[in-house]
Write a protein that holds these residues in place. Structure first.
Motif, short mmCIF file in Angstrom:
data_model
loop_
_atom_site.label_atom_id
_atom_site.label_comp_id
_atom_site.label_asym_id
_atom_site.label_seq_id
_atom_site.Cartn_x
_atom_site.Cartn_y
_atom_site.Cartn_z
N GLU A 320 0.90 -1.31 0.08
CA GLU A 320 0.05 0.01 0.01
C GLU A 320 0.91 1.20 0.01
O GLU A 320 0.65 2.08 -0.75
N ALA A 321 1.78 1.23 0.86
CA ALA A 321 2.84 2.46 0.95
C ALA A 321 3.54 2.43 -0.27
O ALA A 321 3.71 3.69 -1.06
N VAL A 322 3.92 1.63 -1.09
CA VAL A 322 4.65 1.68 -2.59
C VAL A 322 3.64 2.06 -3.60
O VAL A 322 3.86 2.99 -4.63
N ARG A 323 2.27 1.51 -3.38
CA ARG A 323 1.39 2.17 -4.42
C ARG A 323 1.05 3.58 -4.52
O ARG A 323 1.05 4.19 -5.37
N GLY A 327 2.35 6.01 -7.12
CA GLY A 327 1.28 6.64 -7.99
C GLY A 327 1.42 8.07 -7.71
O GLY A 327 1.32 8.74 -8.96
N ARG A 328 1.80 8.67 -6.63
CA ARG A 328 1.92 10.20 -6.48
C ARG A 328 3.12 10.53 -7.54
O ARG A 328 3.08 11.76 -7.98
N LYS A 329 4.28 9.81 -7.64
CA LYS A 329 5.31 10.58 -8.30
C LYS A 329 5.20 10.17 -9.65
O LYS A 329 5.75 11.12 -10.41
N LEU A 330 4.61 9.27 -10.11
CA LEU A 330 4.34 8.99 -11.57
C LEU A 330 3.03 9.64 -12.24
O LEU A 330 3.07 9.66 -13.48
N GLY A 331 2.13 10.06 -11.15
CA GLY A 331 0.96 10.64 -11.61
C GLY A 331 -0.08 9.57 -12.33
O GLY A 331 -0.73 9.91 -13.18
N CYS A 332 0.03 8.42 -11.85
CA CYS A 332 -0.98 7.47 -12.43
C CYS A 332 -1.19 6.40 -11.27
O CYS A 332 -0.41 6.00 -10.52
N ASP A 333 -2.52 5.44 -11.36
CA ASP A 333 -2.37 4.65 -10.44
C ASP A 333 -1.61 3.26 -10.55
O ASP A 333 -0.94 2.97 -11.85
N VAL A 334 -1.09 2.78 -9.56
CA VAL A 334 -0.15 1.72 -9.43
C VAL A 334 -1.08 0.50 -8.58
O VAL A 334 -1.39 1.00 -7.63
N SER A 335 -1.09 -0.69 -9.17
CA SER A 335 -2.02 -1.61 -8.31
C SER A 335 -0.98 -2.59 -7.98
O SER A 335 0.15 -2.79 -8.17
N ASP A 336 -1.78 -3.33 -7.01
CA ASP A 336 -0.94 -4.18 -6.17
C ASP A 336 -0.51 -5.31 -7.11
O ASP A 336 0.55 -6.07 -7.06
N ALA A 337 -1.35 -5.74 -8.21
CA ALA A 337 -1.17 -6.90 -9.09
C ALA A 337 0.29 -6.69 -9.96
O ALA A 337 0.87 -7.36 -10.12
N GLU A 338 0.35 -5.43 -10.24
CA GLU A 338 1.63 -4.88 -10.92
C GLU A 338 2.81 -5.09 -9.92
O GLU A 338 3.61 -5.44 -10.46
N LEU A 339 2.81 -4.91 -8.77
CA LEU A 339 4.03 -4.99 -7.80
C LEU A 339 4.05 -6.39 -7.63
O LEU A 339 5.35 -6.90 -7.06
N ARG A 340 3.33 -7.18 -8.08
CA ARG A 340 3.44 -8.75 -7.73
C ARG A 340 3.89 -9.53 -8.89
O ARG A 340 4.35 -10.64 -8.68
N GLN A 341 4.05 -8.78 -9.90
CA GLN A 341 4.77 -9.27 -11.34
C GLN A 341 5.99 -8.72 -11.49
O GLN A 341 6.46 -7.45 -11.42
N ARG A 342 7.05 -9.54 -11.81
CA ARG A 342 8.37 -9.05 -11.97
C ARG A 342 8.65 -7.91 -13.11
O ARG A 342 9.20 -7.04 -12.82
N ASP A 343 8.04 -8.22 -14.11
CA ASP A 343 8.26 -7.32 -15.22
C ASP A 343 7.73 -6.07 -14.90
O ASP A 343 8.22 -4.88 -15.35
N THR A 344 6.47 -5.95 -14.54
CA THR A 344 5.74 -4.80 -14.23
C THR A 344 6.12 -4.00 -13.13
O THR A 344 6.39 -2.72 -13.31
#
Length: 506
Positions: A320-323, A327-344
């Motif tokens: 949650e902290a990383v999302r 997200g704030r720094k990139l200006g877009c939503d970051v999902s939990d699923a993206e953080l659980r996949q190596r490539d994303t």
């Protein structure tokens, strides 16, 4: 010849003159009736009339911090490190030899004084000296100024000078001592047994860190300085010691910073039949209780921040902290699923300007993002919980999420103060985790955990449900004393070697 060399020469000459007078220049002992601090505290409130009526006799001692002469009258200022007191010197009030000793004294010398208490015309509590005893010569001049970066380095290299001239430094280390006592009392009151585990170990375990190595000649075996006591403490829980703790020194062959010293102190503890959530509650109570005992309040100032150590602390999952931060720094939503996949996860890290190391899985990449974006912004006490399994080889996985372990780290003032988790007690899973670490080690990760067959054997005898935690003593002292660097709270921090001749001339 420099001014300092001239002072050293004169001080040595004064010592020689004292010896010629028959004075014992390095006496074996000195019997005091009072400490300087006892005089200041016990009689600092007495009036001139009360002191004259009582005529309080004293024998005390201390280091000379000032020498002043006004015609026939002279004054010394003595300190025992806790308090100061003035000493009045008159030639006609003491034996001739004692006055000759006075004439050969230098700033920084140690002396003993006999006399009675009175107040001067300026109402300062003073000892009217009837005897003066020489105790030790300060052969090197004490620093007159104590400012600037160079002097900060001298404080660390020559802590004895720091303690002489800087009362704030002494207060920091007195607070440190009280903190260790308060932590020990807190654990004792809750039925924990204090134990000691090896500082030299055949396998460096219990943390992900690069160890220091040494060699035992008689046994002809390499050993490692302890990076953590964890695996030994959990062996004791296997043995039936349900609550154990150790205040321990650890050694990690890593970089040095304002938050890191290669040798540091932790309090580590384990409790059977507990989990990481119950340790959160206990930790909240511990931090607030210790703060109130050490500094009298659970409200502190650290740098420019006012911090409340009162419960409850904030709670925030790592992903949650990383999302939120990414997200704030990139200006877009970051999902939990993206953080659980190596490539994303690696793609997100790259967009943030962070390089992902080869071989790092999504959990390690996510943790790298957390350390880069979040740690130093966690000012108020915050439990960051539920870490990726990849970075937690000794933690128990969540029942409904094998990629996540029941672990938390406590952050205060941007510092990691504690690390805790529900302990992995499945020996088969522990072996699998160690084997994953061996693969990391084969890829060149010098901090990866080694295989520990005896620890797995201990788990096979049965470790009950257990939670454990390590609390950084040095960082907790930093917070309670508003010290910006870990070197400010370690009496003798490790420093880079330098030419001793240049050190003498500082």
């Amino acid at each position: 010849m420099s001014s300092q060399d001239e002072q050293i020469q004169q001080r040595r000459a004064n010592l020689g003159e004292l010896a010629k007078l028959g004075v014992e220049i390095y006496p074996h002992a000195f019997a005091r009736r009072h400490q300087v601090a006892q005089l200041a505290e016990g009689y600092g409130g007495r009036s001139r009339e009360e002191l004259e009526a009582e005529r309080i006799e004293t024998i005390t001692s201390g280091r000379i911090l000032a020498i002043r002469s006004f015609g026939k009258a002279s004054f010394l200022v003595l300190s025992d490190g806790l308090a100061k007191i003035q000493v009045y010197i008159r030639q006609d009030s003491m034996p001739a030899l004692d006055f000759q000793i006075f004439k050969l004294l230098d700033f920084g010398d140690w002396v003993g004084v006999e006399g009675h208490l009175f107040r001067t015309k300026t109402h300062e509590l003073t000892i009217w000296a009837s005897r003066l005893h020489f105790l030790a010569k300060c052969l090197l001049p004490l620093p007159e100024k104590w400012h600037g970066l160079t002097d900060v380095e001298i404080r660390y290299r020559q802590r004895y000078l720091d303690l002489i001239v800087n009362p704030d430094s002494r207060r920091v280390f007195e607070a440190r001592s009280r903190l260790v006592s308060a932590v020990r009392a807190f654990m004792d009151a809750r039925g924990y047994l204090e134990v000691e585990t090896p500082m030299m170990q055949p396998i460096a375990g219990g943390a992900l860190a690069r160890p220091f190595t040494t060699h035992h000649n008689t046994l002809d075996m390499d050993l490692y300085l302890r990076i953590a006591p964890e695996l030994y403490l959990k062996r004791l829980t296997v043995g039936g010691l349900e609550k154990v703790f150790e205040i321990n020194r650890n050694f990690r062959n890593e970089g040095i910073s304002t938050q890191h010293n290669p040798e540091f102190t932790m309090m580590e503890f384990y409790e059977a039949y507990s989990d990481y959530r119950s340790l959160m509650v206990m930790t909240e109570e511990m931090i607030a209780t210790v703060a109130r005992q050490v500094i009298g309040t659970d409200q502190i100032t650290f740098g420019k921040h006012h911090i409340s150590l009162g419960a409850p602390f904030a709670r925030l999952s790592l992903r949650e902290a990383v999302r939120d931060a990414a997200g704030r720094k990139l200006g877009c939503d970051v999902s939990d699923a993206e953080l659980r996949q190596r490539d994303t996860a690696a793609s997100i890290a790259q967009q943030l300007g962070l390089a992902s190391q080869a071989g790092h899985g999504p959990g390690e990449v996510t943790t790298d993002i957390f350390e880069a974006l979040c740690e130093d912004r966690l000012i108020q006490p915050t439990f960051v919980y539920d870490f990726p399994t990849e970075v937690s080889p000794l933690s128990k996985q969540k029942a409904d999420d094998p990629d996540t372990v029941e672990r938390f780290e406590l952050y205060i003032g941007g510092l990691e103060v504690a690390n805790a988790f529900s302990e992995l007690n499945d020996p088969a899973e522990q072996r699998r985790r160690f084997e994953d670490q061996l693969h990391d080690r084969a890829r060149g990760d010098l901090e990866a955990h080694a295989m520990d067959e005896d620890y797995i054997r201990a788990l096979e005898y049965g470790l009950p449900p257990t939670a454990g935690e390590g609390v950084g003593i040095d960082r907790l002292v930093m917070l309670l004393t508003n010290s910006p660097s870990i070197r400010d709270v370690i009496l003798f921090p490790l420093m880079r070697r330098r030419d001793e001749r240049s050190a003498t001339n500082d």
